[in-house]
Scaffold this active site. Structure first.
Site, PDB file in Angstrom:
ATOM      1  NE  ARG A 104       0.752  17.293  10.615  1.00 26.65           N
ATOM      2  CZ  ARG A 104       1.476  17.741   9.589  1.00 26.65           C
ATOM      3  NH1 ARG A 104       1.323  17.238   8.378  1.00 26.65           N
ATOM      4  NH2 ARG A 104       2.370  18.707   9.766  1.00 26.65           N
TER       5      ARG A 104
ATOM      6  CD  GLU B 116       2.857  10.506   9.187  1.00 33.48           C
ATOM      7  OE1 GLU B 116       3.887  11.209   9.282  1.00 33.48           O
ATOM      8  OE2 GLU B 116       1.822  10.899   8.651  1.00 33.48           O
TER       9      GLU B 116
ATOM     10  CG  HIS C  80       4.136  13.130   6.300  1.00 27.54           C
ATOM     11  ND1 HIS C  80       3.630  13.290   7.560  1.00 27.54           N
ATOM     12  CD2 HIS C  80       4.099  14.371   5.743  1.00 27.54           C
ATOM     13  CE1 HIS C  80       3.300  14.564   7.755  1.00 27.54           C
ATOM     14  NE2 HIS C  80       3.574  15.236   6.667  1.00 27.54           N
TER      15      HIS C  80
HETATM   16  C1  DGY Z   1       3.670  20.123   6.526  1.00 31.48           C
HETATM   17  O1  DGY Z   1       3.986  21.123   5.887  1.00 31.48           O
HETATM   18  O2  DGY Z   1       3.104  20.193   7.608  1.00 31.48           O
HETATM   19  C2  DGY Z   1       4.020  18.824   5.929  1.00 31.48           C
HETATM   20  O3  DGY Z   1       3.343  17.794   6.503  1.00 31.48           O
HETATM   21  C3  DGY Z   1       5.527  18.613   5.949  1.00 31.48           C
HETATM   22  O4  DGY Z   1       5.913  17.971   7.073  1.00 31.48           O
END
Ligand code: DGY
Length: 335
Positions: free
Chosen positions: A250, A279, A298
């Site tokens: 993240r 994002e 992402h």
């Molecule tokens: C997650 O699995 O959290 C990925 O970032 C997909 O959004």
């Protein structure tokens, strides 16, 4: 006569953000959902809010902010379960949903391989200048390859530091082992001796020890209050000047101002980011102007097979939630 299908809410048809539940693969996704459920599209709900009464399950995700479900929960009195598209649920107000009797699920496990593959891909692309190489090789003005400029760095036999040795981190370690990398990891808890042995991974209880030794640092930990801004000035100071940072977790785990400073002042060599905050980044964001960062939007879990597995997992949780059964992948509110 077959019982009428129950109804689930999904994002708007027009939504096209990169991470939308339906972005890119609409027909495959919808086909899978429609086998079991009637769909209420967010757009149609906005036109006829009374349709919210029919909804018992919802598919939610990080890219569907235009689906303002939390603000509209009053309109969905029969909603029992909201399944998140992804493993990370830092964007979901679990307490709020739970206070309305709505359970939350995520999609663990099914995306581990895809995310680990992408982490390796970013690591290799940054190390071997793949993006720059592509630009050079396709440049219409290029008539001659430059001799040995822009040399890459070796991934094989280098040291990898994995921050967050959960299921995805372990998959990264498996792959790195095949690259003959020395593997260090930092995690809240030490993995068992057997796991460490099978991955040839060494536990670093202190993050800074891992950072000081690693040629590549891959972030695979969840975003929690404990990991928010985990990478700041002090962490970049601790890293090797030749280090490459890869983030498939993240954006908020990294303090982006500190990252810009680290990349422009030479505290670290490069970064490869699948995630940022926000994002997408504003188009004039400094990070986007730096020559030593590569980005993907992402998409670490974004393969068709993995995404279909994620949707299937969401449907399993929705089916359980609507039936009043325990969810296979319930996410509980943090205290
Ligand atoms: C997650 O699995 O959290 C990925 O970032 C997909 O959004």
């Amino acid at each position: 006569m077959a019982a009428p299908k129950k109804c689930v809410l999904i994002t708007s048809k027009s939504a096209s953000l990169h991470n939308d539940i339906l972005g890119g693969y609409i027909d495959d996704y919808v086909g899978l959902i429609e086998k079991q459920y009637d769909i209420l599209w967010w757009d149609d709900f906005l036109k006829n809010p009374e349709l919210g009464l029919k909804v018992e399950g919802a598919l939610i995700g990080p890219g569907v902010r235009q689906m303002r479900l939390p603000e509209n929960l009053d309109k969905f009195p029969n909603l029992k379960v909201a399944a998140n598209f992804g493993v990370g649920t830092d964007h979901v107000n679990v307490k709020l949903y739970n206070s309305r009797g709505i359970k939350i699920s995520n999609t663990p496990n099914v995306l581990n391989n895809a995310v680990a593959d992408h982490a390796m891909g970013l690591m290799l692309a940054a190390a071997r200048n793949t993006v720059e190489g592509h630009k050079m090789a396709t440049d219409p003005n290029c008539t001659k390859w430059p001799n040995d400029t822009n040399l890459g760095v070796d991934v094989s036999e280098s040291t990898l530091g994995i921050v967050g040795m959960g299921k995805i981190g372990m998959k990264v370690a498996q792959r790195a082992k095949a690259f003959d990398m020395k593997i260090l990891y930092h995690n809240r808890t030490k993995r068992s001796d057997e796991e460490e042995k099978s991955l040839s991974a060494l536990f670093c209880p202190k993050l800074h020890n891992l950072l000081a030794e690693s040629d590549f640092v891959v972030i695979t930990c969840p975003h929690t209050p404990d990991t928010d801004g985990l990478f700041g000035d002090a962490e970049f100071d601790a890293m090797k000047k030749t280090a490459i940072l890869v983030n498939v977790a993240r954006g908020k785990i990294v303090n982006q101002d500190a990252l810009v400073c680290a990349l422009t002042s030479g505290k670290i060599y490069k970064a490869a980011l699948d995630v940022t905050y926000p994002e997408p980044l504003p188009r004039d964001h400094k990070l986007l102007t730096l020559p030593n960062v590569i980005f993907t939007p992402h998409v670490a879990s974004a393969t068709l097979r993995t995404r279909l597995k994620m949707i299937s997992c969401m449907l399993e949780n929705i089916t359980a939630g609507i039936a009043g059964l325990p969810l296979p992948n319930e996410v509980h509110a943090k205290e």
